[in-house]
Design a protein around this motif. Sequence first.
Motif, mmCIF file in Angstrom:
data_model
loop_
_atom_site.group_PDB
_atom_site.id
_atom_site.type_symbol
_atom_site.label_atom_id
_atom_site.label_comp_id
_atom_site.label_asym_id
_atom_site.label_seq_id
_atom_site.Cartn_x
_atom_site.Cartn_y
_atom_site.Cartn_z
ATOM 1 N N LEU A 1 -19.262 18.547 58.849
ATOM 2 C CA LEU A 1 -19.525 17.881 57.575
ATOM 3 C C LEU A 1 -18.607 18.385 56.465
ATOM 4 C CD1 LEU A 1 -22.848 16.881 56.054
ATOM 5 C CD2 LEU A 1 -21.617 18.682 54.838
ATOM 6 N N GLY B 1 -17.656 17.898 52.363
ATOM 7 C CA GLY B 1 -18.025 17.347 51.052
ATOM 8 C C GLY B 1 -16.852 17.453 50.100
ATOM 9 N N ALA C 1 -19.324 14.233 46.806
ATOM 10 C CA ALA C 1 -20.402 15.064 46.261
ATOM 11 C C ALA C 1 -20.553 14.825 44.757
ATOM 12 C CB ALA C 1 -20.123 16.529 46.570
ATOM 13 N N HIS D 1 -22.824 16.960 42.476
ATOM 14 C CA HIS D 1 -22.254 18.266 42.150
ATOM 15 C C HIS D 1 -21.312 18.189 40.957
ATOM 16 C CE1 HIS D 1 -23.517 20.900 45.523
ATOM 17 N NE2 HIS D 1 -23.566 19.781 46.219
ATOM 18 N N MET E 1 -26.076 22.145 47.710
ATOM 19 C CA MET E 1 -25.094 22.134 48.788
ATOM 20 C C MET E 1 -25.763 22.421 50.139
ATOM 21 S SD MET E 1 -21.356 23.831 48.655
ATOM 22 C CE MET E 1 -20.478 24.335 50.132
ATOM 23 N N ASP F 1 -27.187 19.195 51.298
ATOM 24 C CA ASP F 1 -26.130 18.328 51.869
ATOM 25 C C ASP F 1 -25.898 18.651 53.337
ATOM 26 O OD1 ASP F 1 -25.531 17.303 49.329
ATOM 27 O OD2 ASP F 1 -23.989 18.837 48.957
ATOM 28 N N VAL G 1 -14.427 24.484 54.898
ATOM 29 C CA VAL G 1 -14.359 24.695 53.448
ATOM 30 C C VAL G 1 -13.226 25.648 53.105
ATOM 31 C CG1 VAL G 1 -16.787 24.298 52.791
ATOM 32 C CG2 VAL G 1 -16.106 26.526 53.704
HETATM 33 N N1 TRP Z 1 -18.874 22.588 46.773
HETATM 34 C C1 TRP Z 1 -17.808 21.916 47.440
HETATM 35 C C2 TRP Z 1 -16.535 22.080 46.618
HETATM 36 O O1 TRP Z 1 -16.579 22.423 45.467
HETATM 37 C C3 TRP Z 1 -18.113 20.453 47.655
HETATM 38 C C4 TRP Z 1 -19.357 20.278 48.450
HETATM 39 C C5 TRP Z 1 -20.560 19.866 48.006
HETATM 40 C C6 TRP Z 1 -19.496 20.540 49.842
HETATM 41 N N2 TRP Z 1 -21.460 19.834 49.013
HETATM 42 C C7 TRP Z 1 -20.857 20.258 50.166
HETATM 43 C C8 TRP Z 1 -18.615 20.993 50.827
HETATM 44 C C9 TRP Z 1 -21.324 20.431 51.459
HETATM 45 C C10 TRP Z 1 -19.104 21.162 52.126
HETATM 46 C C11 TRP Z 1 -20.449 20.883 52.424
HETATM 47 O O2 TRP Z 1 -15.474 21.828 47.113
#
Ligand code: TRP
Length: 336
Positions: free
Chosen positions: A5, A7, A45, A48, A141, A144, A155
């Motif tokens: 996954l 985001g 996302a 966020h 997060m 998610d 990530v």
């Molecule tokens: N926080 C991540 C970023 O700033 C983006 C994100 C939000 C994310 N939810 C997630 C990444 C879940 C991986 C899984 O880049």
Amino acid sequence: MEVVLTGIKPTGEPGMLHIGNYVGAMLPAVAASKNPNVHSYFFIADYHAIGGDADKLARSTLEITASWLAVGLDPRKVMLYRQSDIPEIPELTWILHCMTAKGLMNRAHAYKAAVAENDATPGRDPDQGVMMSLYSYPILMAADILMFKAAKVPVGRDQKQHVEMARDIAQRFNHNFGETFVLPEPVIGEHIATLPGLDGRKMSKSYNNVIPLFAGEKELRKVVMKIKTNSLEPGQPKDTSDSALFEIYRAFATDAEAAAIGERYAAGIGWGEMKQVLFERINSELAPARAEYERLMASPGEVERLLKAGAEKARSVSKPFLAEIRDRVGIRPLAR
Ligand code: TRP
């Protein structure tokens, strides 16, 4: 099948994506999504990203979705959706709040950095300007990630702690209410290709040295002509090893093409000619994606329909799973 996954936060200025993002992050992610042994989830996302300019957030959601589609993400093969189209996510976020120690959130790097900055300023409250959305960011997060039973979460380094926190939260939930969530693992790209920018430093928006991914042909040519070289004249042999032009070329070429250009360096290709070669190479690779990007940007209705269809698919997973989670914590119908 293992769930992977990804985001993507819709923040940043219009036209912010550059060819460094394309080579280092987007292409590898699109390629990985074609692996038949994984089930890929990609989502925007947007929850966020609330708090800044509203029009920018909406615009960025369109741009990012159009960009990923244009570079080859196939919504028939992957789950592609917008976080805010999945109402199960905020509901799970609350349930996870009830399973998350405040002390765990106190340790989050992003929160701690904000407090440290306040502490460094005499007379400031330590929590000045800290929104609850920053404080609880790791819990949203976690929702998610846990909602779709993701095992692997690619990530950047800055997000590793968040995935570990999601794992902690899942563990606690499973301990209290029985095996429910898959424990996720962060996947940090160790060999992410980085490209040099116009000035030879790492290509980065913050250095203002980028080649925009979807620049029009004219602009692309102009920008490529600005790439820094040394003062060697045409006819003088040149070294590929400290040449930004060559490094960028190599990222867009086959090994054989790169070797052929290496020979032209040794034979003294002029910088002007090499810039033309590089421009043509990048342009021919990106032209189809750019055309698709422009088409999608001009058809926001089509992008909206794609996202809505993606959300419907994703909700066929999240709805029944949330029903199970609600039952586990005791949110139940009183009679059948
Ligand atoms: N926080 C991540 C970023 O700033 C983006 C994100 C939000 C994310 N939810 C997630 C990444 C879940 C991986 C899984 O880049």
